[in-house]
Motif scaffolding. Structure first.
Motif, PDB file in Angstrom:
ATOM      1  N   ALA A 109     -37.051   4.736   5.037  1.00 31.20           N
ATOM      2  CA  ALA A 109     -36.724   5.810   4.101  1.00 31.20           C
ATOM      3  C   ALA A 109     -36.748   5.253   2.686  1.00 31.20           C
ATOM      4  N   PHE A 110     -36.866   6.169   1.733  1.00 33.04           N
ATOM      5  CA  PHE A 110     -36.841   5.768   0.328  1.00 33.04           C
ATOM      6  C   PHE A 110     -36.353   6.938  -0.504  1.00 33.04           C
ATOM      7  N   GLY A 111     -36.020   6.667  -1.740  1.00 35.34           N
ATOM      8  CA  GLY A 111     -35.571   7.725  -2.642  1.00 35.34           C
ATOM      9  C   GLY A 111     -34.599   7.175  -3.666  1.00 35.34           C
ATOM     10  N   ARG A 112     -33.648   8.045  -4.048  1.00 35.67           N
ATOM     11  CA  ARG A 112     -32.688   7.681  -5.081  1.00 35.67           C
ATOM     12  C   ARG A 112     -31.268   7.938  -4.600  1.00 35.67           C
ATOM     13  N   VAL A 113     -30.359   7.150  -5.127  1.00 34.38           N
ATOM     14  CA  VAL A 113     -28.934   7.406  -4.928  1.00 34.38           C
ATOM     15  C   VAL A 113     -28.277   7.420  -6.300  1.00 34.38           C
ATOM     16  N   ILE A 114     -27.183   8.148  -6.390  1.00 35.74           N
ATOM     17  CA  ILE A 114     -26.420   8.199  -7.637  1.00 35.74           C
ATOM     18  C   ILE A 114     -25.093   7.504  -7.372  1.00 35.74           C
ATOM     19  N   LEU A 115     -24.746   6.586  -8.249  1.00 37.68           N
ATOM     20  CA  LEU A 115     -23.496   5.833  -8.125  1.00 37.68           C
ATOM     21  C   LEU A 115     -22.491   6.339  -9.152  1.00 37.68           C
ATOM     22  N   ASP A 116     -21.337   6.747  -8.672  1.00 36.93           N
ATOM     23  CA  ASP A 116     -20.232   7.236  -9.518  1.00 36.93           C
ATOM     24  C   ASP A 116     -20.648   8.305 -10.519  1.00 36.93           C
ATOM     25  N   ASN A 117     -21.617   9.116 -10.171  1.00 36.20           N
ATOM     26  CA  ASN A 117     -22.096  10.191 -11.039  1.00 36.20           C
ATOM     27  C   ASN A 117     -22.584   9.709 -12.400  1.00 36.20           C
ATOM     28  N   VAL A 118     -22.928   8.412 -12.506  1.00 39.32           N
ATOM     29  CA  VAL A 118     -23.384   7.908 -13.801  1.00 39.32           C
ATOM     30  C   VAL A 118     -24.660   7.072 -13.744  1.00 39.32           C
ATOM     31  N   LEU A 119     -25.022   6.567 -12.573  1.00 37.38           N
ATOM     32  CA  LEU A 119     -26.166   5.671 -12.482  1.00 37.38           C
ATOM     33  C   LEU A 119     -27.050   6.074 -11.311  1.00 37.38           C
ATOM     34  N   GLN A 120     -28.326   6.341 -11.601  1.00 31.08           N
ATOM     35  CA  GLN A 120     -29.292   6.677 -10.546  1.00 31.08           C
ATOM     36  C   GLN A 120     -30.153   5.456 -10.283  1.00 31.08           C
ATOM     37  N   VAL A 121     -30.298   5.099  -9.006  1.00 30.86           N
ATOM     38  CA  VAL A 121     -31.036   3.895  -8.624  1.00 30.86           C
ATOM     39  C   VAL A 121     -32.021   4.223  -7.513  1.00 30.86           C
ATOM     40  N   GLU A 122     -33.239   3.720  -7.643  1.00 25.41           N
ATOM     41  CA  GLU A 122     -34.240   3.842  -6.586  1.00 25.41           C
ATOM     42  C   GLU A 122     -33.873   2.860  -5.474  1.00 25.41           C
ATOM     43  N   VAL A 123     -33.980   3.304  -4.230  1.00 22.69           N
ATOM     44  CA  VAL A 123     -33.695   2.435  -3.095  1.00 22.69           C
ATOM     45  C   VAL A 123     -34.706   2.694  -1.987  1.00 22.69           C
ATOM     46  N   SER A 124     -34.820   1.723  -1.115  1.00 18.45           N
ATOM     47  CA  SER A 124     -35.541   1.947   0.137  1.00 18.45           C
ATOM     48  C   SER A 124     -34.675   1.365   1.246  1.00 18.45           C
ATOM     49  N   ILE A 125     -34.792   1.961   2.418  1.00 18.49           N
ATOM     50  CA  ILE A 125     -34.060   1.474   3.585  1.00 18.49           C
ATOM     51  C   ILE A 125     -35.079   0.840   4.505  1.00 18.49           C
ATOM     52  N   LYS A 126     -34.812  -0.397   4.864  1.00 17.68           N
ATOM     53  CA  LYS A 126     -35.745  -1.155   5.693  1.00 17.68           C
ATOM     54  C   LYS A 126     -35.071  -1.560   6.995  1.00 17.68           C
ATOM     55  N   ASP A 127     -35.895  -1.773   8.003  1.00 18.38           N
ATOM     56  CA  ASP A 127     -35.384  -2.201   9.301  1.00 18.38           C
ATOM     57  C   ASP A 127     -35.794  -3.652   9.504  1.00 18.38           C
ATOM     58  N   GLY A 128     -34.857  -4.556   9.300  1.00 16.90           N
ATOM     59  CA  GLY A 128     -35.132  -5.982   9.416  1.00 16.90           C
ATOM     60  C   GLY A 128     -34.716  -6.531  10.762  1.00 16.90           C
ATOM     61  N   LYS A 129     -34.818  -7.829  10.910  1.00 19.97           N
ATOM     62  CA  LYS A 129     -34.488  -8.457  12.195  1.00 19.97           C
ATOM     63  C   LYS A 129     -33.005  -8.322  12.549  1.00 19.97           C
ATOM     64  N   ASN A 130     -32.155  -8.081  11.546  1.00 18.35           N
ATOM     65  CA  ASN A 130     -30.721  -7.884  11.793  1.00 18.35           C
ATOM     66  C   ASN A 130     -30.310  -6.423  11.650  1.00 18.35           C
ATOM     67  N   GLY A 131     -31.277  -5.508  11.659  1.00 17.83           N
ATOM     68  CA  GLY A 131     -30.965  -4.090  11.552  1.00 17.83           C
ATOM     69  C   GLY A 131     -31.307  -3.517  10.188  1.00 17.83           C
ATOM     70  N   LEU A 132     -30.794  -2.325   9.922  1.00 20.07           N
ATOM     71  CA  LEU A 132     -31.096  -1.633   8.674  1.00 20.07           C
ATOM     72  C   LEU A 132     -30.423  -2.304   7.484  1.00 20.07           C
ATOM     73  N   PHE A 133     -31.134  -2.290   6.356  1.00 22.65           N
ATOM     74  CA  PHE A 133     -30.544  -2.766   5.109  1.00 22.65           C
ATOM     75  C   PHE A 133     -31.152  -1.993   3.957  1.00 22.65           C
ATOM     76  N   VAL A 134     -30.444  -1.967   2.831  1.00 23.01           N
ATOM     77  CA  VAL A 134     -30.886  -1.251   1.643  1.00 23.01           C
ATOM     78  C   VAL A 134     -31.529  -2.244   0.687  1.00 23.01           C
ATOM     79  N   SER A 135     -32.696  -1.871   0.197  1.00 22.94           N
ATOM     80  CA  SER A 135     -33.413  -2.700  -0.761  1.00 22.94           C
ATOM     81  C   SER A 135     -33.375  -2.020  -2.123  1.00 22.94           C
ATOM     82  N   PHE A 136     -32.886  -2.739  -3.114  1.00 23.37           N
ATOM     83  CA  PHE A 136     -32.841  -2.235  -4.475  1.00 23.37           C
ATOM     84  C   PHE A 136     -34.092  -2.707  -5.220  1.00 23.37           C
ATOM     85  N   PRO A 137     -34.397  -2.115  -6.361  1.00 23.14           N
ATOM     86  CA  PRO A 137     -35.633  -2.452  -7.074  1.00 23.14           C
ATOM     87  C   PRO A 137     -35.766  -3.943  -7.388  1.00 23.14           C
ATOM     88  N   SER A 138     -36.988  -4.430  -7.246  1.00 24.27           N
ATOM     89  CA  SER A 138     -37.309  -5.806  -7.623  1.00 24.27           C
ATOM     90  C   SER A 138     -38.702  -5.808  -8.235  1.00 24.27           C
TER      91      SER A 138
END
Length: 90
Positions: free
Chosen positions: A23-52
């Motif tokens: 999955a991918f898209g955006r999340v809003i943190l504390d109604n003040v910061l919007q961040v692009e994220v993707s959700i990946k399925d790694g060897k230890n399960g799901l994790f969130v990837s922030f922009p790099s």
């Protein structure tokens, strides 16, 4: 000073057809910061990837990093919970 913990206050996520993310898209943190994220399925399960961004040295550098580990873990848990309960089975 009172300790402040961030939380996810908005979601705009969709299922991905790309192999590198579930999955991918955006999340809003504390109604003040919007961040692009993707959700990946790694060897230890799901994790969130922030922009790099790839540097001139071909190494990847995070553009967004939550310094406080407890806050980072809590935000990732909220995002993965939302994905599993609202997006995963679409």
């Amino acid at each position: 000073m009172q300790e402040v913990k961030m939380k996810v206050t908005g979601f705009d996520l969709r299922k991905s057809t790309h192999e590198s993310a579930v999955a991918f898209g955006r999340v809003i943190l504390d109604n003040v910061l919007q961040v692009e994220v993707s959700i990946k399925d790694g060897k230890n399960g799901l994790f969130v990837s922030f922009p790099s961004k790839k540097g001139k040295d071909n190494k990847w550098y995070q553009q967004v990093k939550i310094i406080d580990r407890a806050v980072s873990d809590a935000i990732q848990e909220q995002i993965i919970y939302y994905y599993e309960n609202n997006i995963k089975n679409l």
